[in-house]
Motif scaffolding. Structure first.
Motif, PDB file in Angstrom:
ATOM      1  N   THR A  44       0.840  -1.209   0.000  1.00 50.12           N
ATOM      2  CA  THR A  44       0.000   0.000   0.000  1.00 50.12           C
ATOM      3  C   THR A  44       0.868   1.249   0.000  1.00 50.12           C
ATOM      4  O   THR A  44       0.588   2.219  -0.715  1.00 50.12           O
ATOM      5  N   LEU A  45       1.934   1.229   0.789  1.00 45.63           N
ATOM      6  CA  LEU A  45       2.849   2.376   0.832  1.00 45.63           C
ATOM      7  C   LEU A  45       3.477   2.605  -0.535  1.00 45.63           C
ATOM      8  O   LEU A  45       3.608   3.752  -0.993  1.00 45.63           O
ATOM      9  N   LEU A  46       3.850   1.533  -1.219  1.00 52.22           N
ATOM     10  CA  LEU A  46       4.426   1.663  -2.556  1.00 52.22           C
ATOM     11  C   LEU A  46       3.404   2.232  -3.532  1.00 52.22           C
ATOM     12  O   LEU A  46       3.732   3.080  -4.378  1.00 52.22           O
ATOM     13  N   ARG A  47       2.161   1.783  -3.433  1.00 51.38           N
ATOM     14  CA  ARG A  47       1.102   2.271  -4.325  1.00 51.38           C
ATOM     15  C   ARG A  47       0.791   3.743  -4.053  1.00 51.38           C
ATOM     16  O   ARG A  47       0.423   4.482  -4.973  1.00 51.38           O
ATOM     17  N   LEU A  48       0.938   4.183  -2.819  1.00 50.79           N
ATOM     18  CA  LEU A  48       0.764   5.611  -2.517  1.00 50.79           C
ATOM     19  C   LEU A  48       1.849   6.436  -3.203  1.00 50.79           C
ATOM     20  O   LEU A  48       1.572   7.506  -3.765  1.00 50.79           O
ATOM     21  N   ILE A  49       3.078   5.938  -3.165  1.00 52.69           N
ATOM     22  CA  ILE A  49       4.184   6.642  -3.828  1.00 52.69           C
ATOM     23  C   ILE A  49       3.951   6.690  -5.336  1.00 52.69           C
ATOM     24  O   ILE A  49       4.202   7.714  -5.980  1.00 52.69           O
ATOM     25  N   ALA A  50       3.442   5.583  -5.883  1.00 49.67           N
ATOM     26  CA  ALA A  50       3.204   5.517  -7.331  1.00 49.67           C
ATOM     27  C   ALA A  50       2.004   6.344  -7.764  1.00 49.67           C
ATOM     28  O   ALA A  50       1.870   6.669  -8.948  1.00 49.67           O
ATOM     29  N   GLY A  51       1.118   6.679  -6.818  1.00 51.14           N
ATOM     30  CA  GLY A  51      -0.098   7.411  -7.173  1.00 51.14           C
ATOM     31  C   GLY A  51      -1.253   6.505  -7.531  1.00 51.14           C
ATOM     32  O   GLY A  51      -2.292   6.973  -8.003  1.00 51.14           O
ATOM     33  N   LEU A  52      -1.115   5.203  -7.287  1.00 53.56           N
ATOM     34  CA  LEU A  52      -2.189   4.256  -7.575  1.00 53.56           C
ATOM     35  C   LEU A  52      -3.227   4.217  -6.460  1.00 53.56           C
ATOM     36  O   LEU A  52      -4.298   3.638  -6.641  1.00 53.56           O
ATOM     37  N   GLU A  53      -2.898   4.797  -5.315  1.00 54.84           N
ATOM     38  CA  GLU A  53      -3.834   4.988  -4.212  1.00 54.84           C
ATOM     39  C   GLU A  53      -3.755   6.444  -3.783  1.00 54.84           C
ATOM     40  O   GLU A  53      -2.680   7.048  -3.807  1.00 54.84           O
ATOM     41  N   SER A  54      -4.891   6.999  -3.385  1.00 53.80           N
ATOM     42  CA  SER A  54      -4.900   8.384  -2.923  1.00 53.80           C
ATOM     43  C   SER A  54      -4.444   8.455  -1.471  1.00 53.80           C
ATOM     44  O   SER A  54      -4.671   7.535  -0.680  1.00 53.80           O
ATOM     45  N   VAL A  55      -3.800   9.545  -1.121  1.00 56.11           N
ATOM     46  CA  VAL A  55      -3.278   9.767   0.231  1.00 56.11           C
ATOM     47  C   VAL A  55      -4.372  10.351   1.114  1.00 56.11           C
ATOM     48  O   VAL A  55      -5.073  11.281   0.714  1.00 56.11           O
ATOM     49  N   SER A  56      -4.534   9.815   2.323  1.00 56.07           N
ATOM     50  CA  SER A  56      -5.509  10.368   3.267  1.00 56.07           C
ATOM     51  C   SER A  56      -4.960  11.614   3.956  1.00 56.07           C
ATOM     52  O   SER A  56      -5.699  12.549   4.255  1.00 56.07           O
ATOM     53  N   ALA A  57      -3.654  11.611   4.238  1.00 56.25           N
ATOM     54  CA  ALA A  57      -2.997  12.773   4.850  1.00 56.25           C
ATOM     55  C   ALA A  57      -1.504  12.641   4.630  1.00 56.25           C
ATOM     56  O   ALA A  57      -0.986  11.554   4.412  1.00 56.25           O
ATOM     57  N   GLY A  58      -0.811  13.781   4.693  1.00 54.91           N
ATOM     58  CA  GLY A  58       0.631  13.771   4.528  1.00 54.91           C
ATOM     59  C   GLY A  58       1.078  14.205   3.145  1.00 54.91           C
ATOM     60  O   GLY A  58       0.259  14.587   2.291  1.00 54.91           O
ATOM     61  N   GLU A  59       2.393  14.124   2.908  1.00 58.33           N
ATOM     62  CA  GLU A  59       2.975  14.596   1.653  1.00 58.33           C
ATOM     63  C   GLU A  59       3.966  13.588   1.095  1.00 58.33           C
ATOM     64  O   GLU A  59       4.632  12.873   1.848  1.00 58.33           O
ATOM     65  N   ILE A  60       4.066  13.576  -0.245  1.00 59.87           N
ATOM     66  CA  ILE A  60       5.071  12.790  -0.965  1.00 59.87           C
ATOM     67  C   ILE A  60       5.857  13.757  -1.840  1.00 59.87           C
ATOM     68  O   ILE A  60       5.273  14.449  -2.678  1.00 59.87           O
ATOM     69  N   LEU A  61       7.171  13.801  -1.632  1.00 62.20           N
ATOM     70  CA  LEU A  61       8.028  14.679  -2.429  1.00 62.20           C
ATOM     71  C   LEU A  61       9.059  13.842  -3.177  1.00 62.20           C
ATOM     72  O   LEU A  61       9.722  12.985  -2.579  1.00 62.20           O
ATOM     73  N   ILE A  62       9.164  14.076  -4.478  1.00 61.83           N
ATOM     74  CA  ILE A  62      10.174  13.411  -5.303  1.00 61.83           C
ATOM     75  C   ILE A  62      11.063  14.481  -5.906  1.00 61.83           C
ATOM     76  O   ILE A  62      10.590  15.369  -6.607  1.00 61.83           O
ATOM     77  N   GLY A  63      12.345  14.422  -5.605  1.00 60.27           N
ATOM     78  CA  GLY A  63      13.261  15.454  -6.068  1.00 60.27           C
ATOM     79  C   GLY A  63      12.884  16.835  -5.578  1.00 60.27           C
ATOM     80  O   GLY A  63      13.109  17.837  -6.267  1.00 60.27           O
ATOM     81  N   GLY A  64      12.293  16.888  -4.372  1.00 64.91           N
ATOM     82  CA  GLY A  64      11.873  18.161  -3.802  1.00 64.91           C
ATOM     83  C   GLY A  64      10.545  18.663  -4.308  1.00 64.91           C
ATOM     84  O   GLY A  64      10.043  19.678  -3.820  1.00 64.91           O
TER      85      GLY A  64
END
Length: 353
Positions: A44-64
Motif C-alpha cells: 500500500t505504501l508503494l502504491r501511494l508513492i506511485a499514485g495508484l492509491e490516494s493519500v488520506s494525509a501527509g505529503e510525498i516529495l520526489i526530487g523536492g
C-alpha cells in the motif's frame, strides 16, 4: 534521478487506517527495501508513492517536488509489478516501447532508449520474441526494461521475484543488485522475503501494522534491533527468546527453569520481566547451564541447525560443522552473555545500557 521524502503519510480505507504517519527520507541513488509480514502495509505504501492509491494525509516529495496529488504518469516513477503485466500479443520490443509510444516520445529517441535498455538487460537477441517464448526470468527482465526506458526519477518494485523458482530468484537478485550499481538509480523494493531484503538493500525499512518499526543498514538491523519484532523478523531461524525475571542479585532466571544466567546489563530492577535474545549462531552446545531436548536436526552440508526444546521454549542453534544426533537426545546449551540482548517483556522495546 532524485531522492524521495514521505512526510506524516497516512492512508485509511473507511475507519481502518492502513498506513499510520510514516516519515521517511530516501537519498538519491539509494536502494531501499520495504519488508514486513503480510498485511503490514508495504505494498500500500508503494502504491501511494506511485499514485495508484490516494493519500488520506501527509505529503510525498520526489526530487523536492510535491507529487502528493499529481497524476501517476507525471510523478516520474516507474513500477515493476509482481505479475509481469506484459501484452501477450506483442513482442518484447513492442512491450518495452509501449509506454514511449503512448507518451509520444520521438521515434529516434525511443529506439535509442530501447536498445540501451535491451543491452543492459541482455535482451537484444530476444526483442522479436513474444512473452510466451520467454522464461520467467526473461519476462521479468522485460518488465524491468519497460520501466528503464521511461527514464524515471524513482523505480518501484512490488515483490518482482515472488513468481520465480528458487534458483531464478537467486540469479535475479544478483542481476537487480548489478543493475542498481550500473544505473545509480533511486529504487524502492517491496518484499516479504528477508533474504532479498538483507542482500539487496542499502537500507531496510521494517514495517508492522502500517508503522515503521526501524530503518537501517541490513547488518545494523540484524545486530542491533530496537525491539522484539525486528529482532524476530530478521534472521532465519529467528533470534531465540527466553522470558526471564531479574533476581535480587541482578542475574536472570528464565521462567520454568531453576537456573540463573548473568545479565549483560547491570542495574535492572529485581522482579522485572525481560526477554533474553540470542541468535542461533551464538548458541553454544556443550556444558552450558540450560538443559534442552533435541527435536529436529537440519543438515545443510556446510552448516547444521539444531532445533531443541528448553522448558517448553524452542531454541535453535547453528553449527558451522556437520553434527548428527537423534531426536529426543538431551543436551546442554549456553547463551554467551556478550552475545545476548535484552528486551522489556511488556513493551518489547530493547533495553540498552
Amino acid at each position: 534521478m532524485s531522492g524521495l521524502n514521505l512526510k506524516a503519510l497516512r492512508k485509511a480505507f473507511g475507519p481502518t487506517e492502513i498506513i499510520s504517519g510514516v516519515d521517511l527520507e530516501i537519498a538519491d541513488g539509494e536502494l531501499i527495501v520495504f519488508v514486513g509480514p503480510s498485511g503490514c502495509g508495504k505494498s500500500t505504501l508503494l502504491r501511494l508513492i506511485a499514485g495508484l492509491e490516494s493519500v488520506s494525509a501527509g505529503e510525498i516529495l520526489i526530487g523536492g517536488r510535491d507529487v502528493t496529488r499529481v497524476d501517476p504518469a507525471r510523478r516520474g516513477v516507474a513500477m515493476v509489478f509482481q505479475s509481469y503485466a506484459l501484452f501477450p500479443h506483442m513482442t518484447v520490443r513492442q512491450n518495452m516501447g509501449f509506454g514511449m509510444r503512448v507518451n509520444r516520445v520521438p521515434k529516434a529517441e525511443a529506439a535509442e532508449r530501447l536498445q540501451k535498455a535491451a543491452a543492459l538487460l541482455q535482451l537484444t537477441e530476444l526483442l522479436d520474441r513474444k512473452p510466451a517464448q520467454l522464461s520467467g526470468g526473461q519476462r521479468q527482465r522485460v518488465a524491468i526494461g519497460r520501466a528503464i526506458v521511461r527514464d524515471p526519477q524513482v523505480f518501484l518494485f512490488d515483490e518482482p521475484l515472488s513468481n520465480l523458482d528458487a534458483e531464478l530468484r537467486v540469479q535475479m537478485r544478483a542481476e537487480l543488485a548489478a543493475l542498481h550499481a550500473r544505473l545509480g538509480a533511486t529504487m524502492i523494493y517491496v518484499t516479504h522475503d528477508q533474504v532479498e531484503a538483507m542482500t539487496l538493500a542499502d537500507r531496510i525499512v521494517v514495517l508492522r501494522a502500517g508503522r515503521v518499526e526501524q530503518v537501517g543498514a541490513p547488518l545494523h538491523l540484524y545486530d542491533d534491533p530496537d525491539n522484539l519484532f525486528v529482532a524476530g523478523f530478521l534472521g532465519s531461524p529467528r533470534m531465540n527468546f527466553l522470558t526471564a525475571e531479574v533476581q535480587p542479585d541482578g542475574q536472570l532466571r528464565p521462567l520454568g527453569l531453576d537456573v540463573d544466567l548473568p545479565s549483560p546489563i547491570a542495574g535492572l530492577r529485581p522482579g522485572r520481566r525481560v526477554v533474553i535474545g540470542c541468535r542461533p549462531e551464538h548458541v553454544e552446545i556443550g556444558d552450558g547451564p540450560l538443559a534442552a531436548t533435541v527435536k529436529t536436526v537440519e543438515q545443510l552440508g556446510n552448516s547444521t541447525f539444531v532445533h531443541a526444546d528448553c522448558a517448553g521454549t524452542p531454541i535453535a542453534a547453528e553449527l558451522q560443522e556437520r553434527w548428527g544426533t537423534r531426536a529426543d537426545a538431551a543436551l546442554r546449551l549456553a547463551l554467551p552473555t556478550e552475545k545476548t540482548q535484552l528486551f522489556d517483556a511488556e513493551t518489547g522495546l530493547r533495553i540498552r545500557q
